[in-house]
Scaffold this motif. Structure first.
Motif, PDB file in Angstrom:
ATOM      1  N   SER A   1       0.832  -1.214   0.000  1.00 32.01           N
ATOM      2  CA  SER A   1       0.000   0.000   0.000  1.00 32.01           C
ATOM      3  C   SER A   1       0.863   1.259   0.000  1.00 32.01           C
ATOM      4  O   SER A   1       0.594   2.210  -0.742  1.00 32.01           O
ATOM      5  CB  SER A   1      -0.925   0.018   1.218  1.00 32.01           C
ATOM      6  N   GLU A  17      -3.831  -2.662  -6.255  1.00 35.02           N
ATOM      7  CA  GLU A  17      -3.077  -3.454  -5.266  1.00 35.02           C
ATOM      8  C   GLU A  17      -3.884  -4.694  -4.946  1.00 35.02           C
ATOM      9  O   GLU A  17      -5.051  -4.595  -4.563  1.00 35.02           O
ATOM     10  CB  GLU A  17      -2.874  -2.644  -3.975  1.00 35.02           C
ATOM     11  N   THR A  25      -4.536  -7.474  -2.424  1.00 31.11           N
ATOM     12  CA  THR A  25      -4.267  -7.762  -1.019  1.00 31.11           C
ATOM     13  C   THR A  25      -5.288  -8.780  -0.522  1.00 31.11           C
ATOM     14  O   THR A  25      -5.974  -9.412  -1.343  1.00 31.11           O
ATOM     15  CB  THR A  25      -4.261  -6.458  -0.189  1.00 31.11           C
TER      16      THR A  25
HETATM   17 MG    MG Z   1      -2.127  -3.032   1.683  1.00 27.85          MG
END
Ligand code: MG
Ligand code: GTP
Length: 266
Positions: free
Chosen positions: A32, A90, A92
């Motif tokens: 992040s 991203e 995750t």
């Molecule tokens: Mg993250």
């Protein structure tokens, strides 16, 4: 202004060790922060506090949108007079703050399979800005930007390898996990750059392992290794530009600058 023909758009997916605290330790590997530093052109918009343990209602809000990925938005960089626009996601794993297990709504395939996907979809998904935005998605203080067309075709990957020492996560586990991800990406015939994250706190033993990974025979020198730090803003842009070159061979390949030199150049 008319769009020049050599202007390009790249969709980039940022991946790396993720999961419950048992899998990744109490602190994330830095995905992040890495995305945040690249997207935020303004230094005071950089935050190092991003969460992945959430309430059910935040998970269902329009930013997370019941997915295990974030849309970080887009940024345009100019190089040699051409504009390179990057859309960044991203991958995750979001954890339920009640059960402490990954949310089971939506896609439930394991992270290592899901994160290497080259097509992501999510209708009306909003760009993530910061953790305080969750649950406040409609508040006028947060710009509402939708992921274009509700889908992205991923052109290339940046895989993060944390080289700071973590007591609760073994080095061997991270090495094994990252090799698994890189193999998956290459099997899909997509370019990938390996970045060391948190290189400002480097542990040499960890760095050696990252070097050994990219030197593996089967990778045939096709995976560049770049030392980065999101906190100190070192080599983040270089990582994206290097990936852009791998995706689009017509672009001049940037010179890879070792972390120790890049720090001095700032
Ligand atoms: Mg993250
Ligand atoms: P998950 O999405 O939860 O898997 O974690 P992540 O990979 O996104 O990690 P995140 O970016 O949230 O970073 C976790 C923590 O690592 C941050 O809160 C920082 O304290 C630390 N960190 C991230 N980047 C850097 C860096 O460049 N240098 C140092 N020293 N620490 C960093």
């Amino acid at each position: 202004m008319a769009k020049k023909t050599d202007d390009r758009t790249f969709n980039v997916s940022v991946i790396g060790l993720s999961g419950t605290e048992k899998d990744k330790g109490p602190i994330g590997v830095g995905k992040s922060c890495f995305c945040n530093r690249f997207i935020c052109q303004v230094a005071d918009k950089y935050s190092h506090d991003h969460i992945s343990v959430l309430s059910q209602s935040d998970f269902a809000g329009r930013v997370i949108n019941n997915d295990h990925f974030l849309y970080w938005g887009e940024v345009t960089k100019t190089d040699d007079g051409s504009n390179f626009t990057f859309h960044v996601i991203e991958q995750t794993e979001f954890i339920d703050d009640v059960s402490f297990q990954p949310f089971k709504t939506g896609r439930t395939d394991p992270y290592h399979k899901r994160c290497i996907m080259t097509k992501v979809q999510s209708a009306e998904k909003l760009m993530y800005i910061c953790k305080d935005q969750l649950g406040m998605e409609t508040d006028s203080s947060y710009e509402q930007k939708i992921m274009p067309d509700g889908k992205l075709n991923v052109d290339g990957f940046i895989c993060c390898f944390d080289v700071s020492q973590s007591q609760q996560r073994t080095l061997e586990h991270q090495v094994e996990f990252v090799i698994h991800l890189l193999n998956g990406v290459l099997k899909n015939k997509k370019p990938v750059v390996l970045v060391t994250t948190k290189t400002d706190e480097v542990n040499e033993r960890y760095l050696k392992e990252a070097e050994k990974i990219v030197a593996r025979k089967e990778y045939k020198n096709n995976i560049p290794l770049i030392g980065t730090s999101a906190h100190e803003n070192v080599n983040i842009e270089l990582a994206f530009m290097t990936l852009a070159h791998l995706i689009d061979k017509t672009k001049t390949r940037p010179k890879i600058i070792p972390f120790s030199e890049a720090v001095k150049q700032r």
